[in-house]
Design an enzyme around this catalytic site. Structure first.
Site, PDB file in Angstrom:
ATOM      1  N   TRP A 183     -42.664  16.885 -23.531  1.00  0.00           N
ATOM      2  CA  TRP A 183     -41.541  16.130 -24.077  1.00  0.00           C
ATOM      3  C   TRP A 183     -41.697  14.617 -23.916  1.00  0.00           C
ATOM      4  O   TRP A 183     -40.919  13.845 -24.478  1.00  0.00           O
ATOM      5  CB  TRP A 183     -40.253  16.530 -23.342  1.00  0.00           C
ATOM      6  N   ALA A 200     -41.650  26.123 -23.451  1.00  0.00           N
ATOM      7  CA  ALA A 200     -40.208  26.376 -23.397  1.00  0.00           C
ATOM      8  C   ALA A 200     -39.703  26.207 -21.966  1.00  0.00           C
ATOM      9  O   ALA A 200     -39.436  25.087 -21.524  1.00  0.00           O
ATOM     10  CB  ALA A 200     -39.914  27.764 -23.948  1.00  0.00           C
ATOM     11  N   ARG A 201     -39.598  27.291 -21.239  1.00  0.00           N
ATOM     12  CA  ARG A 201     -39.213  27.278 -19.822  1.00  0.00           C
ATOM     13  C   ARG A 201     -40.095  28.277 -19.091  1.00  0.00           C
ATOM     14  O   ARG A 201     -40.438  29.333 -19.616  1.00  0.00           O
ATOM     15  CB  ARG A 201     -37.738  27.661 -19.640  1.00  0.00           C
ATOM     16  N   GLU A 234     -39.997  23.868 -10.511  1.00  0.00           N
ATOM     17  CA  GLU A 234     -40.672  22.582 -10.709  1.00  0.00           C
ATOM     18  C   GLU A 234     -40.022  21.501  -9.850  1.00  0.00           C
ATOM     19  O   GLU A 234     -38.795  21.393  -9.840  1.00  0.00           O
ATOM     20  CB  GLU A 234     -40.600  22.172 -12.188  1.00  0.00           C
ATOM     21  N   HIS A 243     -45.221  19.680 -17.186  1.00  0.00           N
ATOM     22  CA  HIS A 243     -43.963  19.512 -17.920  1.00  0.00           C
ATOM     23  C   HIS A 243     -43.892  18.133 -18.587  1.00  0.00           C
ATOM     24  O   HIS A 243     -42.923  17.382 -18.419  1.00  0.00           O
ATOM     25  CB  HIS A 243     -42.757  19.713 -17.007  1.00  0.00           C
ATOM     26  N   VAL A 244     -44.929  17.827 -19.356  1.00  0.00           N
ATOM     27  CA  VAL A 244     -44.996  16.525 -20.028  1.00  0.00           C
ATOM     28  C   VAL A 244     -45.008  16.638 -21.549  1.00  0.00           C
ATOM     29  O   VAL A 244     -45.162  15.620 -22.235  1.00  0.00           O
ATOM     30  CB  VAL A 244     -46.237  15.726 -19.559  1.00  0.00           C
ATOM     31  N   THR A 246     -32.419  18.632 -23.259  1.00  0.00           N
ATOM     32  CA  THR A 246     -31.774  19.578 -24.167  1.00  0.00           C
ATOM     33  C   THR A 246     -31.328  20.821 -23.413  1.00  0.00           C
ATOM     34  O   THR A 246     -30.209  21.300 -23.580  1.00  0.00           O
ATOM     35  CB  THR A 246     -32.727  19.963 -25.314  1.00  0.00           C
TER      36      THR A 246
END
Length: 316
Positions: free
Chosen positions: A286, A232-233, A262, A283-284, A73
């Site tokens: 999602w 988020a980021r 990352e 970062h998992v 996204t």
């Protein structure tokens, strides 16, 4: 027309990509280094990317490129203005993570408020076996029920977290944009949100306005017993400031699924071993199996829509 489609980061998505209905040649690479982007996309009309950067210089070196299919996204890695100037269509995927990210965020809230990892570590270290009582409660536990869940970012993910929080009996408030004079209906002033939050959950995109949105002064405005959750980021949070705030007890805990760079090849302030009540996941949020397959299917649907002359999910 036969489209040349090149997928640069195949292994960044743990699901099977179908193949477009449109005539095409498909080339994929498990992963690509940034310096390989131009070389590997030189003959591509369609590029599938996830986190690799397509900046103005890369776009200028790819005269055949007609579409960028972002397998995510977020699009802060793509120079949308350069794409618009060239007439390159950029499409992203949407709505695929409306269950998996909120579930991950709620898991992190529960783990922080109930000090899950502190108690697990104590049991593994033999503390329970040595306890004089049937239990011990060295780490203060807080319920989600009755707590104030403050959300920054009111898209599908923020709303998904709000629904789960409300189901747990939390009071939910949404933050107005930082620094604006007026407050829209259904929102709460940014500064008041910081002061009232028991859990502050971030779901906003990374933009020039949100980079470093949560820094030392914002953390100091929060309750000492509050916790911060970032799915988020990484760049939305000032990472050195957060590490310092946790060490000093400015807030009670934090969890992040994202970092500013990352993978963190050069390390990161939030990876230090001495930071109390901090959870970092790679970062998992999602990446449930269902969500990844939905993402992969939507990438192909976007390419087919472009090939049919009716691009969808357009960012440029």
């Amino acid at each position: 027309m036969t489209l040349s489609i090149v997928c640069l980061e195949r292994d960044a998505v743990g699901a099977a990509f179908g193949r477009p209905r449109a005539p095409h040649r498909w080339t994929e690479f498990p992963s690509s280094a940034q310096e390989q982007v131009v070389e590997r996309l030189r003959d591509a009309e369609v590029a599938i990317i996830n986190k690799l950067r397509l900046g103005a210089s890369e776009i200028a070196a790819l005269p055949r490129l007609q579409m960028v299919a972002v397998a995510a996204t977020g699009s802060d890695n793509v120079d949308l203005e350069a794409c618009r100037a060239r007439g390159i269509v950029v499409s992203n995927v949407r709505g695929y993570a409306v269950h998996t990210v909120p579930e991950h965020a709620l898991m992190l809230m529960l783990a922080l408020r109930r000090r899950l990892f502190d108690y697990v570590a104590d049991v593994r270290a033999g503390r329970w076996a040595r306890s004089d009582n049937f239990c011990f409660f060295d780490h203060p536990i807080g319920d989600l029920h009755g707590a104030t869940l403050a959300i920054i970012g009111r898209g599908g993910l923020g709303d998904g977290v709000a629904r789960l929080g409300a189901a747990f009996g939390m009071r939910v408030i949404y933050a107005e944009h930082k620094g604006v004079a007026g407050v829209r209906e259904g929102y709460t002033a940014f500064e008041r949100v910081l002061a009232e939050a028991d859990v502050l959950s971030l779901h906003c995109p990374l933009t020039p306005a949100t980079r470093g949105l949560i820094g030392a002064s914002e953390l100091a405005s929060m309750k000492r017993e509050a916790v911060l959750v970032n799915t988020a980021r990484g760049g939305v949070v000032d990472e050195p400031a957060l590490a310092a705030a946790l060490r000093a007890g400015v807030i009670a805990g934090a969890a992040t699924d994202v970092l500013s760079s990352e993978p963190p090849r050069e390390g990161n302030p939030l990876l230090a071993a001495d930071i109390p009540n901090l959870i970092v996941t790679p970062h998992v949020a999602w990446a449930s199996r269902q969500a990844m397959q939905t993402l992969a299917d939507q990438v192909i649907d976007n390419i087919d829509a472009f090939a049919a002359g009716a691009p969808r999910n357009r960012l440029a």
